[in-house]
Design a protein around this motif. Structure first.
Motif, PDB file in Angstrom:
ATOM      1  N   SER A  39       2.594  -1.840   4.523  1.00  0.00           N
ATOM      2  CA  SER A  39       3.059  -1.663   5.897  1.00  0.00           C
ATOM      3  C   SER A  39       3.882  -2.848   6.392  1.00  0.00           C
ATOM      4  O   SER A  39       4.878  -2.672   7.077  1.00  0.00           O
ATOM      5  N   GLN A  52      -1.249  -4.108   3.773  1.00  0.00           N
ATOM      6  CA  GLN A  52      -1.327  -2.707   3.364  1.00  0.00           C
ATOM      7  C   GLN A  52      -2.446  -1.987   4.118  1.00  0.00           C
ATOM      8  O   GLN A  52      -3.398  -2.613   4.593  1.00  0.00           O
ATOM      9  N   TYR A  83       0.751   5.751  13.255  1.00  0.00           N
ATOM     10  CA  TYR A  83      -0.595   6.001  12.761  1.00  0.00           C
ATOM     11  C   TYR A  83      -1.379   6.850  13.738  1.00  0.00           C
ATOM     12  O   TYR A  83      -2.148   7.737  13.337  1.00  0.00           O
ATOM     13  N   SER A 104      -5.209   6.745  -0.622  1.00  0.00           N
ATOM     14  CA  SER A 104      -3.798   6.355  -0.651  1.00  0.00           C
ATOM     15  C   SER A 104      -3.628   5.022   0.057  1.00  0.00           C
ATOM     16  O   SER A 104      -4.375   4.689   0.981  1.00  0.00           O
ATOM     17  N   TYR A 105      -2.665   4.236  -0.415  1.00  0.00           N
ATOM     18  CA  TYR A 105      -2.352   2.973   0.247  1.00  0.00           C
ATOM     19  C   TYR A 105      -0.850   2.902   0.493  1.00  0.00           C
ATOM     20  O   TYR A 105      -0.040   3.465  -0.255  1.00  0.00           O
ATOM     21  N   GLU A 106      -0.506   2.238   1.578  1.00  0.00           N
ATOM     22  CA  GLU A 106       0.894   2.055   1.954  1.00  0.00           C
ATOM     23  C   GLU A 106       1.115   0.587   2.297  1.00  0.00           C
ATOM     24  O   GLU A 106       0.316   0.003   3.040  1.00  0.00           O
ATOM     25  N   ASP A 153       3.568   1.561  -2.284  1.00  0.00           N
ATOM     26  CA  ASP A 153       2.651   2.637  -1.922  1.00  0.00           C
ATOM     27  C   ASP A 153       2.096   3.274  -3.197  1.00  0.00           C
ATOM     28  O   ASP A 153       2.737   3.254  -4.247  1.00  0.00           O
ATOM     29  N   ASN A 186      -2.720  -6.461  -2.740  1.00  0.00           N
ATOM     30  CA  ASN A 186      -1.278  -6.392  -2.964  1.00  0.00           C
ATOM     31  C   ASN A 186      -0.809  -7.628  -3.731  1.00  0.00           C
ATOM     32  O   ASN A 186      -1.151  -8.758  -3.390  1.00  0.00           O
ATOM     33  N   THR A 246      -1.684   5.613  -4.990  1.00  0.00           N
ATOM     34  CA  THR A 246      -2.982   6.264  -4.825  1.00  0.00           C
ATOM     35  C   THR A 246      -3.981   5.663  -5.799  1.00  0.00           C
ATOM     36  O   THR A 246      -3.618   5.130  -6.843  1.00  0.00           O
TER      37      THR A 246
END
Length: 248
Positions: free
Chosen positions: A170, A178, A224, A166-168, A158, A123, A160
């Motif tokens: 958080s 993330q 989650y 996929s990543y978010e 977020d 990130n 892909t």
């Protein structure tokens, strides 16, 4: 179906000093350690999919007595050439997750990425934060090389990767943490870094004092777990001393 290989560097206790002290589960006791110590595993993961050899975080960067990086030796012991790693997905850059990002050659003194053939995903704001916050939790000298290399992709928010990861962002454990979901032909693997570090944290509504936003982390774990139950995720637990991975 994805193949999951835990790459444990061992068990450690850590307290407010942020020092990771090796812990032998056969001979040591928590009573011997300072008050407030946590017992954690340091456990990166290799996930082999139909497309990639994916490494999730890189550990403390410890070396064996013969000078070989532990994470490299673990891969070799599992029949994987470290140069075959194609992606390194970083949840965040605290030193226990990123100490193995780069290493100094004992002979030449040159620092290089430990997985030079891989693409690193970090990130962008976490990178900037880590350099600015150099100290107990972050080791800037291990990380600065990421800003200089062509095989590093800086993520934001977020998104892909290659249509199946996929990543978010958080932001519970640290501001720019993330998490990742790998969907390998319907087989879903979730890596929550320090927002899903141990199975016990998932089950009980636990607010950790060391999280940047403990309440958010607790709420994220509940989310989650529910998503994982409904979608059949396999959870990877970076800090669990007993259960490396599992489903609910």
């Amino acid at each position: 179906m994805a193949r999951i290989i835990p790459l444990s560097e061992g068990s450690f206790t850590v307290d407010a000093t942020k020092q990771f002290v090796p812990y032998n589960t056969a001979t040591d006791t928590m009573q011997q350690r300072s008050g407030g110590s946590l017992l954690v595993e340091i456990q990166p993961f290799l996930v082999i999919t139909a497309h990639d050899y994916i490494l999730f975080d890189t550990g403390l960067g410890l070396r064996n007595p013969n000078g070989v990086l532990q994470i490299h030796q673990h891969l070799i012991d599992n029949g994987v050439n470290p140069m075959d790693i194609t992606k390194v997905l970083m949840s965040h850059l605290h030193k226990d997750h990123s100490g193995g990002v780069s290493a100094v050659d004992p002979i030449s003194g040159q620092r290089s990425l430990t997985f030079p053939q891989a693409t690193y995903y970090v990130n962008r704001h976490e990178m900037e934060y880590a350099i600015a916050q150099d100290g107990k939790s972050y080791h800037a000298e291990d990380l600065a090389i990421l800003q200089q290399m062509d095989n590093v992709i800086f993520t934001e928010g977020d998104g892909t990767i290659d249509d199946y990861i996929s990543y978010e962002m958080s932001g519970g454990h640290c501001p720019y943490h993330q998490v990742f979901v790998v969907d390998d032909e319907g087989d879903k693997v979730f890596y929550g870094g320090d927002e899903a570090p141990q199975v016990s944290y998932m089950i009980r509504r636990f607010v950790a004092k060391y999280d940047f936003d403990g309440k958010r982390s607790m709420e994220l774990r509940q989310q989650y777990m529910q998503r994982g139950k409904s979608e059949g995720w396999t959870f990877l637990y970076y800090h669990d001393t007993k259960l490396p991975f599992g489903k609910f």
